[in-house]
Motif scaffolding. Structure first.
Motif, PDB file in Angstrom:
ATOM      1  N   GLY A  95       3.511  -6.705  42.141  1.00 51.54           N
ATOM      2  CA  GLY A  95       3.625  -8.111  42.530  1.00 51.54           C
ATOM      3  C   GLY A  95       3.382  -8.172  44.030  1.00 51.54           C
ATOM      4  O   GLY A  95       3.569  -7.180  44.733  1.00 51.54           O
ATOM      5  N   HIS A  96       2.933  -9.336  44.537  1.00 49.36           N
ATOM      6  CA  HIS A  96       2.721  -9.404  45.996  1.00 49.36           C
ATOM      7  C   HIS A  96       3.880 -10.137  46.645  1.00 49.36           C
ATOM      8  O   HIS A  96       4.332 -11.168  46.139  1.00 49.36           O
ATOM      9  CB  HIS A  96       1.359 -10.006  46.351  1.00 49.36           C
ATOM     10  CG  HIS A  96       1.180 -11.471  46.108  1.00 49.36           C
ATOM     11  ND1 HIS A  96       1.537 -12.419  47.035  1.00 49.36           N
ATOM     12  CD2 HIS A  96       0.658 -12.155  45.062  1.00 49.36           C
ATOM     13  CE1 HIS A  96       1.229 -13.621  46.576  1.00 49.36           C
ATOM     14  NE2 HIS A  96       0.709 -13.501  45.370  1.00 49.36           N
ATOM     15  N   TYR A  97       4.372  -9.565  47.741  1.00 53.76           N
ATOM     16  CA  TYR A  97       5.555 -10.156  48.357  1.00 53.76           C
ATOM     17  C   TYR A  97       5.249 -11.071  49.530  1.00 53.76           C
ATOM     18  O   TYR A  97       6.149 -11.725  50.064  1.00 53.76           O
ATOM     19  CB  TYR A  97       6.599  -9.094  48.716  1.00 53.76           C
ATOM     20  CG  TYR A  97       6.320  -8.184  49.894  1.00 53.76           C
ATOM     21  CD1 TYR A  97       5.638  -6.991  49.735  1.00 53.76           C
ATOM     22  CD2 TYR A  97       6.814  -8.493  51.164  1.00 53.76           C
ATOM     23  CE1 TYR A  97       5.429  -6.132  50.805  1.00 53.76           C
ATOM     24  CE2 TYR A  97       6.621  -7.642  52.240  1.00 53.76           C
ATOM     25  CZ  TYR A  97       5.920  -6.464  52.056  1.00 53.76           C
ATOM     26  OH  TYR A  97       5.713  -5.615  53.112  1.00 53.76           O
ATOM     27  N   ASP A 106       7.855 -18.477  43.223  1.00 51.85           N
ATOM     28  CA  ASP A 106       7.053 -18.161  42.040  1.00 51.85           C
ATOM     29  C   ASP A 106       5.851 -17.307  42.429  1.00 51.85           C
ATOM     30  O   ASP A 106       5.465 -16.378  41.725  1.00 51.85           O
ATOM     31  CB  ASP A 106       6.604 -19.486  41.399  1.00 51.85           C
ATOM     32  CG  ASP A 106       6.136 -19.314  39.962  1.00 51.85           C
ATOM     33  OD1 ASP A 106       6.354 -18.228  39.390  1.00 51.85           O
ATOM     34  OD2 ASP A 106       5.561 -20.263  39.414  1.00 51.85           O
ATOM     35  N   ASP A 107       5.256 -17.642  43.582  1.00 53.95           N
ATOM     36  CA  ASP A 107       4.055 -16.965  44.081  1.00 53.95           C
ATOM     37  C   ASP A 107       4.397 -16.210  45.360  1.00 53.95           C
ATOM     38  O   ASP A 107       4.259 -16.750  46.429  1.00 53.95           O
ATOM     39  CB  ASP A 107       2.952 -18.007  44.317  1.00 53.95           C
ATOM     40  CG  ASP A 107       1.622 -17.364  44.651  1.00 53.95           C
ATOM     41  OD1 ASP A 107       1.500 -16.136  44.511  1.00 53.95           O
ATOM     42  OD2 ASP A 107       0.710 -18.100  45.062  1.00 53.95           O
ATOM     43  N   ASP A 108       4.870 -14.972  45.327  1.00 50.86           N
ATOM     44  CA  ASP A 108       4.971 -14.249  44.078  1.00 50.86           C
ATOM     45  C   ASP A 108       6.232 -13.385  44.106  1.00 50.86           C
ATOM     46  O   ASP A 108       6.205 -12.223  43.739  1.00 50.86           O
ATOM     47  CB  ASP A 108       3.696 -13.405  43.886  1.00 50.86           C
ATOM     48  CG  ASP A 108       3.717 -12.571  42.622  1.00 50.86           C
ATOM     49  OD1 ASP A 108       4.283 -13.037  41.631  1.00 50.86           O
ATOM     50  OD2 ASP A 108       3.205 -11.447  42.657  1.00 50.86           O
ATOM     51  N   ALA A 109       7.358 -13.995  44.583  1.00 49.64           N
ATOM     52  CA  ALA A 109       8.623 -13.263  44.477  1.00 49.64           C
ATOM     53  C   ALA A 109       8.915 -12.976  43.010  1.00 49.64           C
ATOM     54  O   ALA A 109       9.518 -11.945  42.671  1.00 49.64           O
ATOM     55  CB  ALA A 109       9.749 -14.067  45.109  1.00 49.64           C
ATOM     56  N   GLY A 137      -0.377  -9.112  51.854  1.00 50.01           N
ATOM     57  CA  GLY A 137      -1.796  -9.371  52.146  1.00 50.01           C
ATOM     58  C   GLY A 137      -2.594 -10.022  51.036  1.00 50.01           C
ATOM     59  O   GLY A 137      -3.798 -10.193  51.177  1.00 50.01           O
ATOM     60  N   GLU A 138      -1.939 -10.405  49.933  1.00 49.31           N
ATOM     61  CA  GLU A 138      -2.705 -10.997  48.827  1.00 49.31           C
ATOM     62  C   GLU A 138      -3.352 -12.296  49.273  1.00 49.31           C
ATOM     63  O   GLU A 138      -4.540 -12.526  49.049  1.00 49.31           O
ATOM     64  CB  GLU A 138      -1.788 -11.235  47.623  1.00 49.31           C
ATOM     65  CG  GLU A 138      -2.536 -11.412  46.301  1.00 49.31           C
ATOM     66  CD  GLU A 138      -2.921 -12.846  45.962  1.00 49.31           C
ATOM     67  OE1 GLU A 138      -3.693 -13.058  45.023  1.00 49.31           O
ATOM     68  OE2 GLU A 138      -2.475 -13.776  46.667  1.00 49.31           O
ATOM     69  N   GLU A 139      -2.560 -13.128  49.941  1.00 45.69           N
ATOM     70  CA  GLU A 139      -3.063 -14.458  50.340  1.00 45.69           C
ATOM     71  C   GLU A 139      -4.081 -14.363  51.481  1.00 45.69           C
ATOM     72  O   GLU A 139      -4.804 -15.319  51.740  1.00 45.69           O
ATOM     73  CB  GLU A 139      -1.896 -15.374  50.761  1.00 45.69           C
ATOM     74  CG  GLU A 139      -0.769 -15.495  49.730  1.00 45.69           C
ATOM     75  CD  GLU A 139      -1.158 -16.257  48.461  1.00 45.69           C
ATOM     76  OE1 GLU A 139      -2.347 -16.608  48.313  1.00 45.69           O
ATOM     77  OE2 GLU A 139      -0.269 -16.480  47.621  1.00 45.69           O
ATOM     78  N   GLN A 140      -4.138 -13.216  52.155  1.00 40.57           N
ATOM     79  CA  GLN A 140      -5.134 -13.045  53.232  1.00 40.57           C
ATOM     80  C   GLN A 140      -6.400 -12.390  52.684  1.00 40.57           C
ATOM     81  O   GLN A 140      -7.306 -12.069  53.447  1.00 40.57           O
ATOM     82  CB  GLN A 140      -4.589 -12.202  54.401  1.00 40.57           C
ATOM     83  CG  GLN A 140      -3.257 -12.618  55.006  1.00 40.57           C
ATOM     84  CD  GLN A 140      -3.049 -14.100  55.228  1.00 40.57           C
ATOM     85  OE1 GLN A 140      -2.170 -14.702  54.635  1.00 40.57           O
ATOM     86  NE2 GLN A 140      -3.854 -14.690  56.093  1.00 40.57           N
ATOM     87  N   ASP A 173       1.389  -8.767  38.246  1.00 42.86           N
ATOM     88  CA  ASP A 173       2.219  -9.918  37.885  1.00 42.86           C
ATOM     89  C   ASP A 173       2.218 -10.884  39.048  1.00 42.86           C
ATOM     90  O   ASP A 173       2.771 -10.589  40.109  1.00 42.86           O
ATOM     91  CB  ASP A 173       3.645  -9.458  37.577  1.00 42.86           C
ATOM     92  CG  ASP A 173       3.728  -8.808  36.215  1.00 42.86           C
ATOM     93  OD1 ASP A 173       4.085  -9.507  35.261  1.00 42.86           O
ATOM     94  OD2 ASP A 173       3.406  -7.603  36.109  1.00 42.86           O
ATOM     95  N   ASP A 174       1.605 -12.047  38.850  1.00 40.59           N
ATOM     96  CA  ASP A 174       1.438 -12.978  39.958  1.00 40.59           C
ATOM     97  C   ASP A 174       1.642 -14.395  39.408  1.00 40.59           C
ATOM     98  O   ASP A 174       0.846 -14.856  38.590  1.00 40.59           O
ATOM     99  CB  ASP A 174       0.032 -12.795  40.543  1.00 40.59           C
ATOM    100  CG  ASP A 174      -0.106 -13.439  41.909  1.00 40.59           C
ATOM    101  OD1 ASP A 174       0.796 -14.181  42.317  1.00 40.59           O
ATOM    102  OD2 ASP A 174      -1.149 -13.198  42.558  1.00 40.59           O
ATOM    103  N   ILE A 175       2.719 -15.050  39.858  1.00 39.56           N
ATOM    104  CA  ILE A 175       3.104 -16.384  39.363  1.00 39.56           C
ATOM    105  C   ILE A 175       3.573 -16.250  37.915  1.00 39.56           C
ATOM    106  O   ILE A 175       2.909 -16.677  36.978  1.00 39.56           O
ATOM    107  CB  ILE A 175       1.972 -17.420  39.524  1.00 39.56           C
ATOM    108  CG1 ILE A 175       1.393 -17.350  40.950  1.00 39.56           C
ATOM    109  CG2 ILE A 175       2.469 -18.812  39.207  1.00 39.56           C
ATOM    110  CD1 ILE A 175       0.284 -18.364  41.227  1.00 39.56           C
ATOM    111  N   VAL A 176       4.729 -15.628  37.747  1.00 36.65           N
ATOM    112  CA  VAL A 176       5.228 -15.357  36.391  1.00 36.65           C
ATOM    113  C   VAL A 176       6.647 -15.896  36.172  1.00 36.65           C
ATOM    114  O   VAL A 176       7.340 -15.442  35.268  1.00 36.65           O
ATOM    115  CB  VAL A 176       5.201 -13.843  36.069  1.00 36.65           C
ATOM    116  CG1 VAL A 176       3.789 -13.335  35.890  1.00 36.65           C
ATOM    117  CG2 VAL A 176       5.934 -13.030  37.140  1.00 36.65           C
TER     118      VAL A 176
END
Ligand SMILES: [Zn+2]
Length: 472
Positions: free
Chosen positions: A160-162, A180-183, A218-221, A246-249
Motif C-alpha cells: 500500500g502507499h503511505y 482511504d488513499d491509501d492508509a 511517492g505514488e502520487e508523485q 492495495d490502493d483505495i480499499v
C-alpha cells in the motif's frame, strides 16, 4: 463473521462440486449447453485428481479491525503525507507516517518471535512532480523469509502507499488526510504481516516462499515507490512471484455493504488475455472465492494508475485491489465544504467490515501462494493440424510437489477448469481434444494442496502464407 466463513466454505464446496461435475459428465454438460457442438474429447474422459486446498485458512474473525483503524487514524493525524512534505517532523508530514508504520511493524515483529524483519529502504527519485529534482524517499518493508532454500528467493508482495495528496499535488502545506488513499492499503499490508507472521511463528503456515509487506511513498508523485520496489527486489536477487497492490480499499458506501472488492489485472502484450497478472488474479479469485473477489479484466481503473503498474509493465504477475465504487469527493481533495458538499479523504467514510474482508482475502491469497511449489516453465502446446492437443512443460525437482494440473478453458471463458493431472513434468497428450477450440495452461500442486499460478501454454506461431512477392 462466522456466517461469512461458512458461506465461503459452502461456496468453495459448490465450486469444487461444479468442477467435479464438469469433469465427471462433461460430454452431457456440453451437449446441454451447446447442443450442436461435438464433445471433446470424442471418447473417454479427462483424468483429474483434485487435491483439497490447504486446510486452516485464515479465519475472518482473526482480522484485527481495531488495530487497522488505529494505524489509519495515526496516519491521518500526520496532517499531510505528501512525499514533498517533511521527513523529519515527528508530528506533521510524511516522516510522521513512516514512524507510525515502522512502530506498528516492530510490534508485530516482536510478536513473531523475530521471524519478521523490518527494513527502511532509503532512495532518491525524480519526476515532473518532484520539480525535476531528486527527492529523498523511504520505503518500509517487513520481510518474512521463506522456509524453502530455493523458493525463498521468490517474493510474494503486498503493498500500500503511505503518501497522500491534497488537490494540488505540489502543495506541501494543505491537509491531505489520505485515509482511504491509501492508509487503507497500508493497513491491509500491515495486517497481512501480522496474520501471516503469527501463523509462521506458531508453526502453521509453512510459507516456502518469502513474503514482503510493503508501505511505500511517492505514488502520487509518479509511482516512485513502486518503481523502487521492483528495482530493490531485483537488486536483492528475488524473483517476483506475485505483487498485490492495495490502493483505495477502505470505503464501501453503497447500500448492501460489504460488497466484493475489485481486482484489476491487465491483458498484457501476449494473445488470449493470459498475462501473468491475469493468472495471478485468477489464482486469487479461486483462493478467496467468487463471492469475495470481482475480477476486472483491465490493468487499472479507466485513466488511472497504481504501484502494480511497474511490475505489470515488466511482465510480472501484478494486480490491484480497489473498493467497489469510488467516491471522488473523497480522493485527491483538499478538505473543504463547497456548495454543501464535503470534500476530503477522512477515516469516517471507511467501512471497517469491508476493509477487514480485504485484509483477510489478501492474507489468505498470499499465504497459499507462498505455500505452493514453483510454477512450471516452458509450458507449450503442440499438435496443430492433428486430432490431439499435446501439452508439455518443465519443472525442477521438488519433493513437496504432488504434481501438475493441466487446465483448459473455452476461448470465451474467463476462468480455467482442471482437465487432467500429471505426476511428473514432460508431455501429456489430450486425445481427441482440438488445439483450436481451447486455451491451455499448467500449474504445480503441492502435497499440501497449494497451487502455483497457472502458466499458459505458448503455441507454435505459424503465420498464414502471403501472396508471392510479398515481403514479411
Ligand atoms: Zn492511491
Amino acid at each position: 463473521m462466522t456466517n461469512r466463513s461458512s458461506t465461503r466454505h459452502a461456496f468453495l464446496a459448490a465450486i469444487a462440486a461444479s468442477v467435479c461435475f464438469c469433469i465427471a459428465i462433461s460430454p452431457a454438460f456440453a451437449q446441454q449447453s451447446t447442443p450442436r457442438d461435438p464433445t471433446e474429447p470424442q471418447q473417454g474422459q479427462p483424468h483429474s485428481k483434485l487435491l483439497p486446498r490447504p486446510a486452516a485458512a485464515i479465519a475472518r474473525q482473526s482480522v484485527d479491525e481495531k488495530s487497522m483503524r488505529a494505524l489509519i487514524d495515526q496516519l491521518v493525524s500526520c496532517g499531510t503525507r505528501l512525499s514533498l512534505s517533511s521527513w523529519t517532523d515527528a508530528k506533521r508530514g510524511i516522516g510522521c507516517g513512516r514512524d507510525h508504520i515502522v512502530a506498528r511493524l516492530n510490534e508485530i515483529a516482536k510478536e513473531s518471535g523475530g521471524k519478521l524483519q523490518v527494513v527502511v529502504d532509503k532512495f532518491g527519485s525524480t519526476s515532473e512532480r518532484t520539480s525535476g529534482k531528486p527527492l529523498p524517499l523511504q520505503s518500509v518493508y517487513a520481510i518474512l523469509p521463506g522456509s524453502d532454500p530455493k523458493l525463498a528467493k521468490t517474493l510474494f508482495i503486498v503493498s500500500g502507499h503511505y503518501d497522500s495528496r491534497p488537490s494540488d499535488v505540489m502543495n506541501t502545506e494543505a491537509d491531505a488526510p489520505g485515509a482511504d488513499d491509501d492508509a487503507s492499503g497500508v493497513s491491509v499490508s500491515v495486517e497481512s504481516a501480522r496474520l501471516l507472521s503469527k501463523a509462521a511463528a506458531t508453526g502453521r503456515g509453512g510459507y516456502r516462499a518469502t513474503l514482503l509487506f510493503a508501505a511505500i511513498p511517492g505514488e502520487e508523485q509518479g509511482l516512485l515507490g513502486g518503481y523502487r520496489l521492483l528495482e530493490w527486489a531485483k537488486q536483492q536477487g528475488y524473483t517476483v512471484g506475485g505483487m498485490l497492490d492495495d490502493d483505495i480499499v477502505g470505503d464501501d458506501p453503497s447500500p448492501g455493504a460489504p460488497h466484493r472488492v475489485r481486482l484489476f489485472s491487465g491483458n498484457g502484450e501476449i494473445d488470449d488475455c493470459d498475462s501473468p497478472g491475469r493468472e495471478l488474479a485468477r489464482a486469487i479469485e479461486e483462493i478467496d472465492g467468487r463471492e469475495n473477489i470481482r475480477m476486472i479484466f483491465r490493468v487499472d481503473r479507466y485513466g488511472r494508475g497504481g504501484d502494480h503498474y511497474p511490475f505489470y509493465k515488466a511482465g510480472l504477475p501484478a494486480v490491484r485491489f480497489t473498493e467497489p465504487l469510488e467516491d471522488y469527493t473523497h480522493q485527491h481533495q483538499t478538505p473543504r465544504t463547497e456548495n454543501g458538499i464535503e470534500y476530503g479523504d477522512f477515516a469516517k467514510y471507511l467501512n471497517a467490515s469491508f476493509l477487514g474482508d480485504v485484509a483477510r482475502d489478501n492474507a489468505e491469497a498470499l499465504g497459499q501462494l507462498a505455500m505452493a511449489p514453483a510454477p512450471p516453465t516452458n509450458a507449450r502446446l503442440t499438435g496443430a493440424v492433428t486430432p490431439d492437443a499435446k501439452v508439455s512443460w518443465s519443472a525442477e525437482e521438488d519433493p513437496e510437489r504432488s504434481g501438475f494440473e493441466i487446465l483448459w478453458r473455452e476461448t470465451t471463458e474467463p476462468r480455467w477448469q482442471v482437465y487432467d493431472f500429471a505426476a511428473a513434468p514432460g508431455e501429456t497428450v489430450l486425445r481427441g481434444v482440438s488445439t483450436d477450440n481451447h486455451f491451455f495452461a499448467v500449474r504445480a500442486v503441492g502435497k499440501n494442496g497449494a497451487r502455483s499460478i497457472a502458466i499458459p501454454t505458448e503455441i507454435e506461431r505459424r503465420p498464414p502464407p502471403l501472396p508471392a512477392g510479398t515481403k514479411q
